[in-house]
Design a protein around this motif. Structure first.
Motif, short mmCIF file in Angstrom:
data_model
loop_
_atom_site.label_atom_id
_atom_site.label_comp_id
_atom_site.label_asym_id
_atom_site.label_seq_id
_atom_site.Cartn_x
_atom_site.Cartn_y
_atom_site.Cartn_z
N ALA A 1 -46.44 8.22 50.59
CA ALA A 1 -45.99 6.98 51.21
C ALA A 1 -45.01 7.25 52.35
CB ALA A 1 -45.34 6.09 50.15
N GLY A 2 -44.90 8.52 52.73
CA GLY A 2 -44.00 8.87 53.84
C GLY A 2 -42.53 8.84 53.44
N LYS A 3 -42.26 8.93 52.13
CA LYS A 3 -40.87 8.79 51.70
C LYS A 3 -40.37 10.00 50.93
CE LYS A 3 -40.51 3.83 51.68
NZ LYS A 3 -40.24 2.61 50.91
N VAL A 4 -39.06 10.19 51.00
CA VAL A 4 -38.41 11.20 50.19
C VAL A 4 -37.24 10.52 49.49
CG1 VAL A 4 -39.03 13.14 51.66
CG2 VAL A 4 -36.90 11.89 52.08
N GLU A 5 -36.69 11.24 48.50
CA GLU A 5 -35.59 10.66 47.75
C GLU A 5 -34.30 11.39 48.10
OE1 GLU A 5 -36.64 9.96 43.63
OE2 GLU A 5 -34.67 10.69 43.06
N LEU A 6 -33.24 10.62 48.28
CA LEU A 6 -31.94 11.21 48.57
C LEU A 6 -31.02 10.93 47.38
CD1 LEU A 6 -30.10 12.61 50.66
CD2 LEU A 6 -29.49 10.34 51.50
N LYS A 7 -30.53 12.01 46.79
CA LYS A 7 -29.68 11.85 45.60
C LYS A 7 -28.27 12.34 45.89
CE LYS A 7 -28.86 13.81 41.05
NZ LYS A 7 -29.32 14.77 40.04
N ASN A 8 -27.32 11.53 45.49
CA ASN A 8 -25.92 11.90 45.61
C ASN A 8 -25.48 12.58 44.32
OD1 ASN A 8 -22.92 11.30 45.06
ND2 ASN A 8 -23.11 10.91 47.24
N ARG A 9 -25.02 13.82 44.45
CA ARG A 9 -24.68 14.59 43.25
C ARG A 9 -23.55 13.95 42.46
NH1 ARG A 9 -23.56 16.23 39.14
NH2 ARG A 9 -23.31 18.36 38.37
N ARG A 10 -22.58 13.39 43.15
CA ARG A 10 -21.40 12.88 42.45
C ARG A 10 -21.72 11.61 41.68
NH1 ARG A 10 -16.15 13.99 42.71
NH2 ARG A 10 -16.46 15.34 44.51
N THR A 11 -22.39 10.67 42.35
CA THR A 11 -22.63 9.37 41.71
C THR A 11 -23.95 9.32 40.99
OG1 THR A 11 -23.74 8.49 43.66
CG2 THR A 11 -21.35 8.24 43.57
N GLY A 12 -24.85 10.23 41.35
CA GLY A 12 -26.18 10.19 40.77
C GLY A 12 -27.06 9.14 41.44
N ALA A 13 -26.50 8.41 42.39
CA ALA A 13 -27.27 7.35 43.06
C ALA A 13 -28.42 7.94 43.85
CB ALA A 13 -26.35 6.57 43.99
N ARG A 14 -29.59 7.28 43.78
CA ARG A 14 -30.77 7.74 44.50
C ARG A 14 -31.26 6.63 45.41
NH1 ARG A 14 -33.54 11.48 40.99
NH2 ARG A 14 -32.21 11.94 39.21
N GLU A 15 -31.76 7.02 46.55
CA GLU A 15 -32.42 6.02 47.40
C GLU A 15 -33.66 6.65 48.01
OE1 GLU A 15 -30.29 5.01 51.03
OE2 GLU A 15 -28.78 6.50 50.53
N GLU A 16 -34.66 5.82 48.21
CA GLU A 16 -35.89 6.28 48.85
C GLU A 16 -35.79 5.99 50.33
OE1 GLU A 16 -39.68 5.39 47.10
OE2 GLU A 16 -39.22 7.30 46.11
N LEU A 17 -36.12 7.01 51.12
CA LEU A 17 -36.01 6.84 52.57
C LEU A 17 -37.28 7.33 53.24
CD1 LEU A 17 -32.49 8.35 53.35
CD2 LEU A 17 -33.12 5.94 53.40
N PRO A 18 -37.67 6.70 54.34
CA PRO A 18 -38.75 7.28 55.14
C PRO A 18 -38.29 8.64 55.63
CG PRO A 18 -38.25 5.03 55.83
CD PRO A 18 -37.17 5.44 54.87
N ILE A 19 -39.17 9.61 55.56
CA ILE A 19 -38.77 10.98 55.85
C ILE A 19 -38.24 11.15 57.26
CG2 ILE A 19 -41.10 11.73 56.53
CD1 ILE A 19 -40.35 14.38 54.95
N ASP A 20 -38.77 10.36 58.19
CA ASP A 20 -38.32 10.56 59.58
C ASP A 20 -36.96 9.93 59.85
OD1 ASP A 20 -39.28 8.06 59.23
OD2 ASP A 20 -40.76 8.12 60.85
N GLN A 21 -36.43 9.22 58.87
CA GLN A 21 -35.09 8.65 59.06
C GLN A 21 -34.01 9.52 58.42
OE1 GLN A 21 -34.64 4.60 57.75
NE2 GLN A 21 -36.44 3.93 58.91
N LEU A 22 -34.47 10.54 57.73
CA LEU A 22 -33.52 11.29 56.93
C LEU A 22 -32.54 12.11 57.76
CD1 LEU A 22 -33.14 11.57 53.90
CD2 LEU A 22 -34.11 13.82 54.14
N ALA A 23 -33.07 12.79 58.76
CA ALA A 23 -32.24 13.71 59.53
C ALA A 23 -31.05 13.01 60.15
CB ALA A 23 -33.08 14.41 60.59
N GLN A 24 -31.22 11.74 60.52
CA GLN A 24 -30.11 11.07 61.18
C GLN A 24 -28.98 10.72 60.21
OE1 GLN A 24 -32.97 8.32 62.61
NE2 GLN A 24 -31.91 6.56 61.78
N ARG A 25 -29.24 10.88 58.92
CA ARG A 25 -28.16 10.65 57.97
C ARG A 25 -27.14 11.79 57.96
NH1 ARG A 25 -29.09 6.78 53.77
NH2 ARG A 25 -27.27 7.67 52.72
N PHE A 26 -27.55 12.90 58.52
CA PHE A 26 -26.66 14.07 58.47
C PHE A 26 -26.39 14.61 59.87
CE2 PHE A 26 -28.95 13.90 54.48
CZ PHE A 26 -27.90 13.89 53.59
N GLY A 27 -25.26 15.26 60.01
CA GLY A 27 -24.94 15.97 61.24
C GLY A 27 -24.30 15.15 62.30
#
Length: 437
Positions: free
Chosen positions: A411-437
């Motif tokens: 579906a063009g998605k990956v999951e992003l998990k926060n280690r501390r909170t355990g919170a997960r969100e599904e994101l389109p893969i092409d939007q992921l890189a802009q979350r970092f850096g």
RNA sequence: CGGGGCGUAGCGCAGUCUGGUAGCGCGUCUGCCUUGGGCGCAGAAGGUCGUCGGUUCAAAUCCGGCCGCCCCGACCA
């Protein structure tokens, strides 16, 4: 870094020698290995954390006006005879002889050496103040090393030394370091509380220990709860200005280790505001006047040509101890939870199906994109079952996990998990890189 | 430095009391299978039992010395 090629020996079971949680996790997560009692080798993952801590310490020291030097680990016994500490220091000092039978030692601290360097290089009050630091390995032959790197015999310490023309200047230097320390620990995600302390064998009259709260702490501590929530990072600090108001703000509330504890004063605090806990000492600052400058004749010429004995202070941060201290303060049942500022990698990519071309291709592309943005990323490309990968990733505590599997990817998605909170969100893969850096 | 304990495969341990073929789980390697929370099946490799000496026909096991490591306490970044 690709995990299939990384030297990261994790353990499923707890090594028998490790009793406290940080020690166990450091061994299990492949951060260190013990080589002798109280002496550790740092493996790649642990070394990255150590370097991150060192970097924060360095940045804050530089910002506060301290200058970095590097003094040797091996010192001459004569240096210590000059201050009168060679015989006084006792069995904790590792004494060695070279091939010419000269008496040497592995430095447990550097007051003597820095005083000589200063004495030889500074002759006038015009050159003051000076504040010199280094980050170097120390050796103290503890009777009983324990708790992994928290009480090792060999340890990495940032120590610095201030030189001022008079007591007022020395207190300004002390206050600068007081505030720099508050910032340093806060940047590592720690709640470090300054507590009035004994000066011990180093001597002097003004001293604070910086203590982080942890159940496994070595000393009992008592303080006003208001200290926990104080924030230093939100403020702009001008190290050229008078920092006494900030210092006062932190020292006006009650805080003491058990050796300085005053029960009567503590019990005047409303009960709901009292905090009795245990803590780990991660920093210690001292003003000790002319304790070393006088016997070692560290003098400068004053405005009228008179000889003035300089006022000194020393300031220490246990860099290697902090690795253990941070883990004590930040872990859960699954493993370490690194604060982002010291984490060995900021992001991990968990490839759930390495033999699936689409999944591996997406992971590789993501990895390259993040690398290009200079995001520190660990790519778990190993051919293992998902469960093993999740377990390892939680154990080593990377703050963000990008989980890439065939179902989401379809579906063009990956999951992003926060280690501390355990919170997960599904994101389109092409939007992921802009979350970092 | 006082008190206690431990050293057997990479890790966790059993075997030592009562001397006689060195074992289990995990991990590792090979193959198959499996693939969203440490999966399954089959096969394999890996140990001079910390070390030195003694007793004995025979020592992981009994005796002695030494070395190493851990825990509690006193002491410490």
């Amino acid at each position: 870094m690709r995990m299939s090629q990384y030297f990261l020996p994790t353990l499923k079971e707890n090594p028998a020698e490790a009793q406290i949680v940080s020690h166990r996790l450091m061994l299990r997560a492949g951060l260190v290995r013990q080589t002798s009692a109280g002496i550790y080798a740092w493996l790649p993952l642990g070394f990255r954390v150590l370097k991150n801590i060192e970097r924060i310490v360095r940045e804050e020291q530089n910002a506060a006006g301290a200058q970095e030097v590097l003094m040797p680990t091996i010192q001459s016994a004569d240096l210590w005879r000059e201050s009168g500490r060679y015989d006084a220091y006792g069995a904790e000092m590792l004494r060695i002889k070279d091939r010419h039978d000269r008496e040497m030692l592995f430095g447990p601290t550097n007051e003597e050496m820095i005083t000589v360097l200063f004495r030889d290089g500074v002759k006038s009050y015009r050159d003051l103040p000076k504040n010199l630091y280094h980050i170097q390995w120390k050796f103290r032959d503890e009777v009983r090393p324990r708790f992994g790197v928290m009480r090792g015999r060999e340890f990495l310490m940032k120590d610095n030394y201030s030189f001022d023309i008079d007591r007022a200047g020395a207190i300004r230097s002390y206050n600068n370091m007081f505030v720099a320390y508050l910032r340093t620990f806060a940047r590592m995600g720690l709640k470090a509380i300054p507590m009035r302390a004994d000066t011990g064998p180093i001597g002097g009259d003004l001293s604070h220990e910086f203590i982080i709260l942890a159940e496994t702490g070595e000393s009992a501590v008592f303080c006003h709860k208001g200290l926990i929530d104080k924030d230093i990072l939100g403020r702009t600090i001008d190290y050229a200005a008078d920092l006494q108001p900030i210092v006062n703000e932190w020292t006006s509330l009650y805080a003491a280790t058990d050796e300085k504890h005053d029960k009567d004063v503590f019990e005047k605090i409303p009960e709901s505001e009292r905090l009795a806990a245990r803590g780990i000492e991660v920093g210690h600052i001292f003003n000790f006047g002319t304790r070393y400058s006088k016997p070692m004749n560290a003098v400068v010429a004053g405005p009228g040509g008179e000889q003035i004995t300089v006022e000194m202070g020393s300031y220490g941060i246990g860099v290697s101890r902090l690795v253990g201290g941070i883990i004590e303060a930040s872990h859960d049942a699954a493993g370490i939870v690194w604060p982002e500022s010291v984490a060995p990698f900021k992001v991990a990519i968990v490839n759930l199906k390495p033999d699936d071309g689409a999944v591996s291709g997406a992971c590789a592309k993501l990895y390259d994109t993040l690398q290009a943005k200079r995001v520190e990323v660990l790519h778990d490309d190993r051919d293992l079952r998902p469960g093993a990968k999740f377990a390892d990733m939680d154990l080593i505590g990377i703050p963000w996990q990008i989980i890439v599997g065939p179902k989401g990817l379809a579906a063009g998605k990956v999951e992003l998990k926060n280690r501390r909170t355990g919170a997960r969100e599904e994101l389109p893969i092409d939007q992921l890189a802009q979350r970092f850096g």
